[in-house]
Design an enzyme around this catalytic site. Structure first.
Site, PDB file in Angstrom:
ATOM      1  N   HIS A 192       0.849  -1.200   0.000  1.00  0.00           N
ATOM      2  CA  HIS A 192       0.000   0.000   0.000  1.00  0.00           C
ATOM      3  C   HIS A 192       0.884   1.248   0.000  1.00  0.00           C
ATOM      4  CE1 HIS A 192      -2.082  -3.172   2.408  1.00  0.00           C
ATOM      5  NE2 HIS A 192      -3.036  -2.923   1.537  1.00  0.00           N
ATOM      6  N   SER A 199     -12.174   1.928  18.117  1.00  0.00           N
ATOM      7  CA  SER A 199     -12.839   1.596  19.385  1.00  0.00           C
ATOM      8  C   SER A 199     -14.159   0.882  19.131  1.00  0.00           C
ATOM      9  CB  SER A 199     -13.067   2.857  20.224  1.00  0.00           C
ATOM     10  OG  SER A 199     -13.912   3.767  19.543  1.00  0.00           O
ATOM     11  N   THR A 240      -4.385   1.975  26.568  1.00  0.00           N
ATOM     12  CA  THR A 240      -5.596   1.794  25.767  1.00  0.00           C
ATOM     13  C   THR A 240      -6.735   1.434  26.712  1.00  0.00           C
ATOM     14  OG1 THR A 240      -5.369  -0.600  25.419  1.00  0.00           O
ATOM     15  CG2 THR A 240      -4.182   0.864  23.885  1.00  0.00           C
ATOM     16  N   GLY A 279     -10.246   6.334  26.082  1.00  0.00           N
ATOM     17  CA  GLY A 279     -11.017   5.099  25.944  1.00  0.00           C
ATOM     18  C   GLY A 279     -11.126   4.346  27.248  1.00  0.00           C
TER      19      GLY A 279
END
Length: 588
Positions: free
Chosen positions: A224, A460, A514, A571
């Protein structure tokens, strides 16, 4: 790079390319709305093999659908993962699933999360589905790859071919999945390119330092346009020498992912990234085979050279080495025999037979979507009124925390975490008011999952959806033989299994800053104590502990400004607020 194309509209390009595949193989059909190529019904029952990813890598993966290879392929837009909903529809509506489904996906975050979410969704509905993630690229070493690990590149097609051939022989899901994983574990690949590629429909940036100079080659460039390990000026022999060294040098501890000795049987795949002429690829293949024999005393038992996985019209090639390993499945099922087995797919070398052309008029698969989407009931029971009350308290606390979450995410991310959580919470509250009450725990949870999957996007959203689908699967596995109230012990077991399932799709662990920093202590405390109040406090402590923690994953890794040391991970904070609200709801 060349920015000239015959079709400049990327949406039209992808749609017309997919529409062309049934024109070259009448055994397959195209679900254009969901960008799915799939085998038509009427073949012998077998484990279905599904793969896919962003468009731009053709013939991977849509042109590999056919007998002896893939049962279905799901395409995204150019260089972008398909959505979990596309994959889910392929699993549930487009392939045979009576003998199970194996999903083979390359190791890219978007692909792993979206295919993984669909896998967990299918498992939660009671289907037998496995997933194998292929990471074969040695272009980026362990130090730079970190927790993300190796990218998936052209060696993936060998995993698909082995798995597809074994499935066609009638093997079980476990046999097919284990053999696919064995093949993936014994692969190493590396690519190189003389230039980046231009994606149709995108503006051409001014050529700067990032573009390769006339005489430069980039070693390890991803499919990519991702950067590789180095740029250098060299000729073909020097380039191949470096590439093979990265794959085979046992003394290079950063890159040596696979031990291959002269005594091993090896399959060589030389893959055209799209822009190399057939003539030049022949010269490249000759150079690779010569150096393998001269410098490494390796004589491949099979050599495959051609266009298998491209990067649009990438002016480069990749080398893949597969160490042939015993599948322990008996005569006729060795890796070499499976690679040599017939495959009737337009992107593979085998021709489509006359018999298949004659059967080309058979109808496409017809599905009653309402029946296919129906969730099977469980024997786990809850008090629906209490469940609604507790969940409402938790969701309202999360909504009230949105300004703080947004503020934290503005400092350490892109500012959308709080809005995303609030949007999901409000949508669940609306669902609770409109949906008919149920005392079945799994159906109650599935109603929530459907809302999360539609209203929460981004990383998320995918993580929550994967976790909740795995939770539904875990609850179903722990369902008693007759209706019984759900217990804290049952919740604990199911939560532990869902946490373990989530670890298949993200490398995040406590200490990475996280939401796992709040989720992990909650699950483990609840599993041990059965007490949600102490578990919610453990989640709160975990979230607070992210203050000053250096991130290992997510956008916070790239934040260069100040202030992140003073705020928790948004989060983790949002999840802790939700869990504290659930605890509060139970105390009322």
């Amino acid at each position: 790079m060349s920015a000239k194309h015959f079709i400049n509209d990327p949406t039209h390009l992808v749609n017309t390319a997919l529409s062309s595949i049934p024109l070259t193989n009448p055994a397959v059909a195209c679900d254009l709305e969901n960008k799915i190529i799939y085998r038509k019904p009427g073949h012998a029952p077998q484990v279905s093999i599904i793969s896919g990813g962003g468009s731009g890598h053709e013939p991977s993966f849509a042109s590999f659908v056919g007998h002896g290879l893939l049962s279905g392929a799901v395409a995204g837009t150019i260089f972008a993962s398909p959505s979990a909903e596309q994959v889910r529809r392929c699993i549930l509506h487009r392939v045979e699933k009576d003998k199970g489904v194996l999903v083979v996906v390359m190791n890219y975050t978007g692909d792993v999360l979206n295919f993984g979410m669909a896998v967990e969704k299918a498992r939660a509905s009671g289907l037998e589905v496995d997933m194998v993630v292929v990471g074969d690229d040695a272009g980026v070493g362990r130090a730079k790859g970190g927790k993300v690990g190796r990218r998936g590149i052209a060696g993936t097609v060998l995993v698909q071919k082995v798995a597809g051939a074994l499935a066609a022989k009638g093997a079980s899901l476990k046999q097919v999945s284990d053999t696919a994983q064995l093949t993936a574990n014994n692969l190493v690949s590396i690519g190189s390119s003389l230039s980046h590629v231009h994606v149709p429909g995108r503006n051409v940036a001014e050529t700067g330092d990032d573009e390769l100079k006339e005489s430069e080659v980039e070693i390890g460039m991803g499919i990519h346009n991702e950067p590789g390990s180095e740029r250098k000026t060299t000729d073909l022999p020097g380039l191949v020498k470096t590439m093979l060294s990265h794959c085979l040098d046992a003394s290079d501890k950063d890159r040596n992912f696979l031990q291959i000795s002269p005594n091993d049987e090896v399959v060589l795949l030389v893959n055209n990234l799209g822009g190399v002429s057939v003539l030049e690829l022949g010269g490249i293949t000759n150079e690779v085979v010569g150096q393998l024999a001269k410098d490494w005393n390796i004589k491949p038992v099979r050599v495959l050279a051609g266009t298998f996985m491209t990067s649009l019209n990438g002016l480069g090639f990749s080398i893949s080495l597969l160490k042939v390993t015993d599948t322990e499945l008996g005569a006729g099922n060795s890796m070499l025999e499976l690679l040599a087995a017939p495959a009737e797919a337009s992107g593979w070398s085998a021709a489509v037979t006359s018999e298949t052309w004659q059967k080309g008029e058979t109808s496409t698969k017809q599905v009653d979507h309402a029946v296919a989407d129906e969730v099977q009931p469980s024997n786990l029971r809850l008090d629906p009124g209490l469940a609604k009350s507790v969940l409402t308290t938790g969701l309202n606390r999360l909504i009230a925390a949105e300004p703080d979450i947004t503020n934290y995410d503005t400092i350490v991310g892109d500012g959308d975490c709080g809005i995303g959580l609030k949007r999901g919470a409000e949508a669940i509250l609306k669902m609770l008011d409109k949906t008919k009450e149920t005392d079945d725990v799994v159906i109650f949870l599935q109603n929530i999952i459907q809302v999360v999957e539609v209203t929460m996007d981004g990383t998320s959203g995918a993580i929550y959806a994967i976790f909740l689908n795995a939770l539904a699967h875990g609850l179903r596995q722990n369902s008693p033989s007759s209706p019984q109230p759900v217990t804290p012990a049952t919740w604990g077991k199911a939560l532990e299994s869902s946490l373990q399932s989530l670890s298949k799709y993200t490398p995040a662990q406590p200490g990475d800053r996280t939401l796992i920093d709040a989720l992990d202590p909650f699950v483990k405390t609840l599993s041990k104590s059965g007490d949600i109040e102490s578990s919610a406090r453990a989640a709160e402590d975990g979230a607070k502990g992210t203050k000053g923690m250096k991130a290992s994953l997510g956008r916070t890794v790239y934040v260069g400004g100040e202030g992140w040391q003073e705020v928790p991970d948004p989060g983790a904070h949002g999840l802790a607020e939700l869990l504290l609200g659930l605890s509060e709801g139970l105390r009322k």
